[in-house]
Design a protein around this motif. Structure first.
Motif, mmCIF file in Angstrom:
data_model
loop_
_atom_site.group_PDB
_atom_site.id
_atom_site.type_symbol
_atom_site.label_atom_id
_atom_site.label_comp_id
_atom_site.label_asym_id
_atom_site.label_seq_id
_atom_site.Cartn_x
_atom_site.Cartn_y
_atom_site.Cartn_z
ATOM 1 N N GLN A 201 0.852 -1.198 0.000
ATOM 2 C CA GLN A 201 0.000 0.000 0.000
ATOM 3 C C GLN A 201 0.889 1.250 0.000
ATOM 4 N N ARG A 202 0.642 2.147 -0.916
ATOM 5 C CA ARG A 202 1.378 3.415 -0.986
ATOM 6 C C ARG A 202 0.377 4.526 -0.671
ATOM 7 N N LEU A 203 0.519 5.070 0.532
ATOM 8 C CA LEU A 203 -0.535 5.945 1.041
ATOM 9 C C LEU A 203 0.057 6.980 1.974
ATOM 10 N N TYR A 204 -0.343 8.237 1.794
ATOM 11 C CA TYR A 204 0.070 9.340 2.664
ATOM 12 C C TYR A 204 1.590 9.471 2.743
ATOM 13 N N GLY A 205 2.270 9.181 1.636
ATOM 14 C CA GLY A 205 3.713 9.335 1.582
ATOM 15 C C GLY A 205 4.504 8.154 2.094
ATOM 16 N N ASP A 206 3.838 7.091 2.530
ATOM 17 C CA ASP A 206 4.503 5.907 3.063
ATOM 18 C C ASP A 206 4.149 4.674 2.249
ATOM 19 N N SER A 207 4.986 3.657 2.385
ATOM 20 C CA SER A 207 4.714 2.348 1.794
ATOM 21 C C SER A 207 4.589 1.336 2.917
ATOM 22 N N ASP A 208 3.628 0.419 2.777
ATOM 23 C CA ASP A 208 3.374 -0.546 3.832
ATOM 24 C C ASP A 208 2.801 -1.802 3.208
ATOM 25 N N ARG A 209 2.802 -2.870 3.981
ATOM 26 C CA ARG A 209 2.126 -4.090 3.544
ATOM 27 C C ARG A 209 1.190 -4.509 4.672
ATOM 28 N N GLY A 210 -0.032 -4.014 4.571
ATOM 29 C CA GLY A 210 -0.989 -4.169 5.661
ATOM 30 C C GLY A 210 -1.751 -5.475 5.597
ATOM 31 N N LEU A 211 -2.355 -5.824 6.733
ATOM 32 C CA LEU A 211 -3.159 -7.035 6.851
ATOM 33 C C LEU A 211 -4.654 -6.765 6.914
ATOM 34 N N GLY A 212 -5.065 -5.610 7.416
ATOM 35 C CA GLY A 212 -6.462 -5.367 7.751
ATOM 36 C C GLY A 212 -7.350 -5.000 6.585
ATOM 37 N N PRO A 213 -8.637 -4.760 6.850
ATOM 38 C CA PRO A 213 -9.605 -4.508 5.786
ATOM 39 C C PRO A 213 -9.486 -3.145 5.116
ATOM 40 N N ALA A 214 -9.167 -2.110 5.854
ATOM 41 C CA ALA A 214 -9.145 -0.773 5.264
ATOM 42 C C ALA A 214 -7.925 -0.568 4.384
ATOM 43 N N HIS A 215 -6.774 -1.023 4.838
ATOM 44 C CA HIS A 215 -5.521 -0.784 4.119
ATOM 45 C C HIS A 215 -4.681 -2.050 4.051
ATOM 46 N N GLY A 216 -5.245 -3.166 3.655
ATOM 47 C CA GLY A 216 -4.445 -4.377 3.667
ATOM 48 C C GLY A 216 -5.027 -5.521 2.866
ATOM 49 N N VAL A 217 -4.407 -6.674 3.039
ATOM 50 C CA VAL A 217 -4.671 -7.828 2.189
ATOM 51 C C VAL A 217 -6.111 -8.321 2.303
ATOM 52 N N VAL A 218 -6.692 -8.380 3.516
ATOM 53 C CA VAL A 218 -8.032 -8.958 3.614
ATOM 54 C C VAL A 218 -9.077 -8.062 2.951
ATOM 55 N N GLY A 219 -8.833 -6.741 2.906
ATOM 56 C CA GLY A 219 -9.738 -5.858 2.186
ATOM 57 C C GLY A 219 -9.663 -6.082 0.691
ATOM 58 N N ASN A 220 -8.444 -6.248 0.168
ATOM 59 C CA ASN A 220 -8.278 -6.491 -1.264
ATOM 60 C C ASN A 220 -8.893 -7.831 -1.672
ATOM 61 N N VAL A 221 -8.663 -8.852 -0.859
ATOM 62 C CA VAL A 221 -9.226 -10.167 -1.160
ATOM 63 C C VAL A 221 -10.753 -10.115 -1.091
ATOM 64 N N LEU A 222 -11.287 -9.388 -0.132
ATOM 65 C CA LEU A 222 -12.738 -9.231 -0.036
ATOM 66 C C LEU A 222 -13.306 -8.653 -1.329
ATOM 67 N N ALA A 223 -12.673 -7.597 -1.855
ATOM 68 C CA ALA A 223 -13.152 -6.977 -3.099
ATOM 69 C C ALA A 223 -13.069 -7.952 -4.269
ATOM 70 N N LEU A 224 -12.008 -8.734 -4.340
ATOM 71 C CA LEU A 224 -11.867 -9.698 -5.427
ATOM 72 C C LEU A 224 -12.894 -10.823 -5.315
ATOM 73 N N LEU A 225 -13.091 -11.356 -4.125
ATOM 74 C CA LEU A 225 -14.045 -12.448 -3.959
ATOM 75 C C LEU A 225 -15.482 -11.990 -4.190
ATOM 76 N N GLN A 226 -15.755 -10.706 -3.971
ATOM 77 C CA GLN A 226 -17.093 -10.180 -4.241
ATOM 78 C C GLN A 226 -17.444 -10.250 -5.716
ATOM 79 N N GLY A 227 -16.431 -10.386 -6.564
ATOM 80 C CA GLY A 227 -16.693 -10.465 -8.000
ATOM 81 C C GLY A 227 -17.477 -11.698 -8.388
#
Length: 400
Positions: A201-227
């Protein structure tokens, strides 16, 4: 230590009564109706409006989120708003076009306007839902398409969020252009997925690899599985298997309980010393977002930790983002996954407590807090879901 006990408070002894809960929901809606101004919408909480031009308009902490919540509560039979919500939605969109809700002094992702929760796409989706029009649909489609390349790689600003909007529009309209837009975003999001199953995640001038729903992997997977049918079976299987493995690897376990850090490879305690246990960071958000594929022992361990910690104290409050109601959604998800009525009972206990927190805070302020993710209408939605035994987290699981 998996959480900070001092951040939580003792659960209320008040029993669950559906009639009492229904009255509290109607009270929240009546307060929102009374506080509404046709041009300035609702008063902004200091935290919600930090460095942001008023009135607040976004889906996350602004008027669009309140309007959507009021409409949904009415559609589900919990409380009817007296407001002309379609007219309010139009005016919110007009005010956004005049002055977007951009925080000053913060490096925002590009294109910032396209974000679902913090940009215009959420406002457009709500406006179309209340009053369908070709103009609004075309503008929303343009936002979805321009957001394909957003480097945020998360739900609030990036393509995963606008994929949620595109999926909703496909369900509502049946138009193939929304399926095409969803696939384009999904293909690019998949291309950016890293070999270990995560995103940066590249956000607010920082780079991170998050786990949570708002800024991380489970949020991205949720959006993909909703397809659903839009996502190839092989990709779906890979997402479920590999993300479950990531969550198992990153879980911090103690005495049969589990929590998760904000980001991959980090300690539970963040730079500010906090150990988060809430929807936006920590076990509740992991359980809520990954309940369908999370290892069942870990689901129990995360939900059980959430129960033992109890409702959030005054610092975090009642909200679905970082408060008591957000944690309570973990119990609704555990109930859906297991069928164990104990989890529904626990969710309902948290709903009673969260509604009490809303009432106390409203008495202290002299008015409510008017936002979906951080305010009172989000708590009303959670309480309504506890009445209905419904586990869908607002917007991200369903726009209906």
């Amino acid at each position: 230590m998996l959480y900070r006990p001092e951040a939580f408070e003792q659960l209320t002894d008040e029993p669950w009564r559906a009639d009492r809960v229904g009255h509290a929901i109607r009270s929240i809606v009546a307060d929102a109706d009374d506080a509404f101004d046709p041009d300035d919408f609702w008063p902004a909480d200091e935290w919600d409006g930090w460095r942001t031009p008023l009135p607040l308009k976004t889906l996350y902490v602004g008027a669009a989120g309140v309007i959507w919540s009021l409409d949904v509560l009415g559609q589900r039979g919990h409380a009817e708003s007296r407001l002309d919500l379609a007219s309010a939605g139009r005016r919110v969109l007009e005010r956004w076009r005049e002055t977007p809700d951009y925080m000053a002094g913060i490096e925002l992702p590009e294109p910032a306007a396209a974000g679902l929760l913090s940009g215009q796409s959420g406002i457009l989706t709500v406006a179309w839902r209340l009053e369908p029009s070709a103009e609004v649909a075309d503008e929303l489609l343009a936002r979805v398409r321009e957001n394909v390349s957003n480097d945020a790689n998360e739900l609030m600003w990036g393509a995963p969020g606008t994929m949620v909007a595109a999926r909703a529009m496909l369900d509502w309209t049946g138009e193939e252009r929304w399926a095409d837009a969803w696939r384009d975003s999904a293909d690019e999001l998949w291309r950016r997925r890293e070999p270990d199953g995560l995103w940066t995640q590249r956000l607010y001038g920082d780079s991170d690899r998050g786990l949570g729903p708002a800024h991380g992997v489970v949020g991205n997977v949720l959006a993909l599985l909703q397809g659903r049918e839009l996502l190839a079976h092989e990709r779906r299987a890979t997402l479920v298997t590999e993300t479950a493995a990531v969550l198992a690897r990153e879980a911090v376990l103690e005495d049969g309980l589990a929590n998760w850090p904000l980001r991959v490879g980090s300690d539970l305690a963040d730079d500010d010393g906090q150990i988060r246990l809430q929807w936006c960071a920590g076990a509740p958000g992991i359980v809520v977002s990954a309940a369908s594929y999370l290892d069942e022992e870990l689901l129990h361990a995360g939900a059980e930790l959430t129960w033992r910690a109890g409702p959030h104290g005054a610092e975090k409050g009642s909200s679905i983002c970082h408060g008591t109601a957000g944690s309570g959604y973990a119990f609704l998800k555990a109930f859906e996954r297991t069928g164990d009525e104990r989890w529904l009972e626990r969710a309902r206990r948290f709903a009673v407590h969260a509604l009490g927190q809303v009432e106390r805070a409203r008495a202290e302020r002299g008015h409510g807090r008017y936002s979906l993710w951080t305010g009172d209408v989000g708590v009303a939605l959670f309480a309504g879901d506890c009445i209905d035994g419904r586990s869908a987290y607002p917007v991200l699981d369903s726009f209906d």
